[in-house]
Write a protein that holds these residues in place. Structure first.
Motif, mmCIF file in Angstrom:
data_model
loop_
_atom_site.group_PDB
_atom_site.id
_atom_site.type_symbol
_atom_site.label_atom_id
_atom_site.label_comp_id
_atom_site.label_asym_id
_atom_site.label_seq_id
_atom_site.Cartn_x
_atom_site.Cartn_y
_atom_site.Cartn_z
ATOM 1 N N VAL A 62 3.915 -11.058 -4.206
ATOM 2 C CA VAL A 62 4.945 -10.138 -3.717
ATOM 3 C C VAL A 62 4.732 -8.738 -4.279
ATOM 4 N N ALA B 34 10.388 -5.247 -4.507
ATOM 5 C CA ALA B 34 9.777 -6.545 -4.804
ATOM 6 C C ALA B 34 10.317 -7.635 -3.890
ATOM 7 N N ARG B 35 10.488 -7.274 -2.607
ATOM 8 C CA ARG B 35 10.966 -8.221 -1.607
ATOM 9 C C ARG B 35 10.152 -8.012 -0.334
ATOM 10 N N ASP C 29 12.845 -12.561 -1.691
ATOM 11 C CA ASP C 29 12.358 -12.332 -3.045
ATOM 12 C C ASP C 29 11.306 -13.390 -3.380
ATOM 13 N N ALA C 30 10.754 -13.344 -4.606
ATOM 14 C CA ALA C 30 9.654 -14.245 -4.973
ATOM 15 C C ALA C 30 10.059 -15.704 -4.902
ATOM 16 N N CYS D 252 3.635 -16.542 -6.962
ATOM 17 C CA CYS D 252 4.351 -15.923 -5.850
ATOM 18 C C CYS D 252 4.819 -14.517 -6.224
ATOM 19 N N ARG D 253 5.268 -14.318 -7.468
ATOM 20 C CA ARG D 253 5.641 -12.972 -7.923
ATOM 21 C C ARG D 253 4.441 -12.029 -7.825
ATOM 22 N N GLN D 254 3.265 -12.518 -8.230
ATOM 23 C CA GLN D 254 2.050 -11.700 -8.174
ATOM 24 C C GLN D 254 1.753 -11.284 -6.738
#
Length: 722
Positions: free
Chosen positions: A605, A614-615, A578-579, A601-603
């Motif tokens: 992913v 989202a992983r 994950d993020a 990092c979320r962006q």
């Protein structure tokens, strides 16, 4: 309606400042029987622009002339230099220019319309005109003036009942925003704003006294406004009175020249005026000097010598040359600025442009900033008709070389070159001197730097390059491989820089710039060339089409190992990160100062095809780690000052190296989106820019033809704003 045939901004049809029309406002006041009160420049402390003095005895009242003086008049008898005295405001530069203007009735009435009165058809309203960057502007004011202890706080006349100069000062203060906006300046500012002419300066030391006197005499006869000052070496010297009674860092008007006989010896004199209205020169040929005792009384009467403290005095040119440093000139006719010209019948073509320096877009800074200098605005000059022999222009060329060889802040090696950038050979230089040349006058003015209560001039200059063939904007390679053929001089924090040039016929590009990059500002450029030249004046927008290049750098073996070890260490059941886990992986690979926050990092992913989970799997994680390592290297390469951040121009170059080349407007929006309007972008902001651009470009490729019809740059500008 009578003005409809004249272009807006002309003298006959000036721009109405604050949209106030003098005639209609006066008519309304006359019909109502109420004196005009200006709501746009109220009779309040905020119009002065300085804190109010808390002492009751220093309170400021706003009174109309008839409330100050029973026999108040707009003009007492005739206009003269002694009508203007400086009050409690450091605006000697403006009042010296106004003193010069009084000597030229045809110019004076342009600024001060003659029909105005404090008695006939009086309604408490007055209007004045000022030149502002290519346009004449009409400013309306009421006649409420700031007064302290019964005396005008600022400009006043020696005739206590005369008020025209105080009202001109108020109108100019309104134009600039506040009275405090008038503190400090060069005389050339006022002279240009009163005439629309071009101002230039001359060092007194460059001329022998008799030659200087002849030049001043000739300039006055041509209707040129003249002033002078003594340079103050430090701020502490400003306002210091010398033993001779002269004030350092203070503007004096040059009002006349003449000559007298003393013991059969001819004496050359210059007449000056101190805008203060007092503090006069005490040396030879001053008002009370014994030198006048040996001059014929008829001569004294002809010169109208007044032995009183009115700020006006005579000085011998030899003393003038030894005591003063700079003479400033302003004329509405470019020929009048040419001391060597005996023919004032020639005509000129004028080209003007108003432009801007925009951070991250068109504020590229000086030549010292090689990667961004080319992004400054560019203008083309095509000179075809020579008007002066090369030999006649040699003196100007020599002056240019002498002035430019050592005084430019950004480089000291600007020799004149040919169009290919190679220095001219001695033989070519000799041939060049015999060639025909074109006369060009170029002035660059920065706009509106007084209108917020303070003076904030930035360092400006312009450079001129010669080229053979040009299509669109000249790029970085052109400017880094060539030196300019001429320039305005060193970068100066003044309103305007001006130079008269003699250039060979050909094509040139003119680049106005600020000394530091990313400094915002507006400017006005005007270029005079002798009629007969085809003077092309065009701005080229320095932008390119968006280009996306697929980066295909293979992953490093150590990155493959780190990714596998991280997945194994995390021991995730579905073998995905994950993020938060991905952030740990990335920051173990990147250098410490370039770690990414969780949001970035979320962006990253979410930008991958994860089936809605989202992983990241191992392949996706390795691809992103490799990409981030490449982006870090790019960031290192373009972070020229090793600050750990990027400027807008460094971002443009870094995006291009990362495979993303886009218009400057797109970069500007990116900067606002990911840089929060600041001038320093951290590494994680750079990563966000790249990620966002790549995602939007992929989306564009899959869009329908209808959505793609306006092009990718329009697409990007719309979606980046969401």
């Amino acid at each position: 309606m009578a003005n409809s045939k004249f272009q807006l901004g002309s003298f006959e049809n000036p721009v109405k400042f604050k949209d106030q029309d003098y005639s209609s406002l006066k008519d309304a006041s006359m019909k109502s029987g109420c004196l005009f009160c200006d709501p746009t420049f109220p009779a309040e402390q905020k119009s002065i622009g300085m804190p109010e003095d808390p002492k009751p005895e220093n309170a400021v009242a706003w009174l109309r002339p008839k409330e100050i003086c029973n026999n108040a008049v707009f003009v007492e008898d005739t206009i003269g230099t002694t009508d203007i005295c400086q009050g409690q405001l450091g605006n000697c530069w403006l009042l010296a220019a106004l003193s010069c203007l009084t000597m030229h009735p045809q110019l004076f009435v342009k600024v001060v319309p003659s029909e105005q009165s404090l008695t006939e058809a009086y309604a408490g309203i007055f209007h004045f005109r000022f030149w502002q960057y290519g346009e004449w502007v009409e400013v309306v004011v009421d006649d409420r003036l700031p007064v302290r202890s019964g005396r005008l706080l600022f400009s006043y006349s020696r005739s206590k009942n005369e008020f025209w100069s105080a009202l001109v000062e108020k109108a100019y203060a309104k134009l600039m925003g506040f009275y405090s906006s008038l503190k400090g300046g060069n005389i050339s500012e006022g002279m240009e704003d009163f005439t629309g002419g071009i101002a230039s300066s001359k060092p007194v030391s460059a001329f022998k006294p008799p030659v200087l006197w002849r030049q001043l005499t000739a300039a006055l006869s041509r209707g040129t406004l003249l002033s002078c000052f003594i340079q103050a070496k430090t701020w502490r010297d400003i306002g210091m009175v010398t033993p001779e009674g002269l004030v350092k860092g203070h503007a004096y008007a040059i009002t006349d020249t003449d000559q007298v006989q003393k013991d059969s010896v001819e004496v050359l004199l210059v007449k000056l005026r101190n805008p203060w209205g007092f503090v006069e020169y005490k040396g030879p040929w001053s008002d009370k000097s014994e030198d006048w005792d040996k001059v014929d009384k008829a001569e004294i009467k002809r010169l109208e010598l007044k032995k009183q403290e009115d700020g006006e005095f005579w000085i011998a040119v030899e003393a003038f040359s030894s005591l003063f440093n700079v003479v400033e000139l302003c004329s509405v006719n470019p020929d009048s600025l040419d001391d060597n010209s005996s023919d004032n019948s020639s005509s000129w073509s004028l080209s003007t442009y108003a432009g801007s320096w925009v951070p991250g877009c068109s504020a590229g800074g000086s030549r010292k900033h090689r990667r961004s200098f080319w992004t400054n605005p560019q203008y083309q000059l095509s000179l075809t008709a020579a008007d002066v022999e090369g030999d006649a222009a040699a003196a100007n060329d020599a002056d240019d070389a002498a002035a430019g060889a050592s005084d430019d802040n950004d480089d000291n090696d600007e020799e004149e070159e040919n169009a290919d950038g190679a220095p001219l050979s001695p033989a070519a230089e000799k041939q060049k001197e015999k060639s025909q040349k074109c006369t060009v006058l170029i002035e660059l003015l920065q706009k509106d730097r007084r209108r917020k209560g303070t003076v904030t001039f930035i360092c400006i200059a312009y450079h001129i390059y010669k080229f053979q063939n040009r299509v669109g904007c000249l790029n970085e390679t052109f400017f880094t491989s060539r030196k300019p053929v001429s320039r305005s001089g060193k970068y100066e924090a003044v309103r305007g820089v001006y130079k008269r040039l003699n250039l060979e016929p050909g094509n040139y590009v003119l680049v106005p710039s600020t000394y530091k990059p990313n400094v915002p500002g507006d400017f006005f450029l005007r270029i005079y060339a002798k009629t007969g030249n085809t003077l092309e004046h065009e701005e080229f927008t320095c932008s390119t089409d968006f280009l996306r290049v697929v980066m295909s750098n293979p992953p490093l073996p150590e990155d493959q190992m780190r990714v596998n070890n991280w997945f194994d260490k995390e021991d995730v059941s579905d073998d995905r990160l994950d993020a938060a886990a991905f952030m740990g992986l990335v920051n173990s690979v990147l250098e410490k100062d370039y770690h990414l926050p969780l949001e970035t990092c979320r962006q990253l992913v979410l930008g991958e095809e994860t089936g809605g989970r989202a992983r990241l799997d191992r392949t996706q994680a390795l691809k992103l780690v490799t990409s981030l390592r490449n982006l870090q290297s790019t960031f290192f390469h373009h972070d020229e000052d090793s600050s750990g951040t990027m400027s807008p121009f460094e971002l443009t170059a870094a995006l291009k190296e990362s495979g993303l080349k886009c218009e400057s407007e797109v970069v500007k929006v990116l900067w606002e989106r990911f840089g929060s309007g600041k001038l320093h972008l951290p590494f994680h902001g750079f990563v966000s820019c790249v990620t966002r651009l790549r995602g939007l470009s992929e989306l564009f490729e899959s869009a329908t033809p209808e959505l793609k019809q306006h092009g990718i740059n329009t697409w990007l500008l719309r979606l980046l704003a969401l």
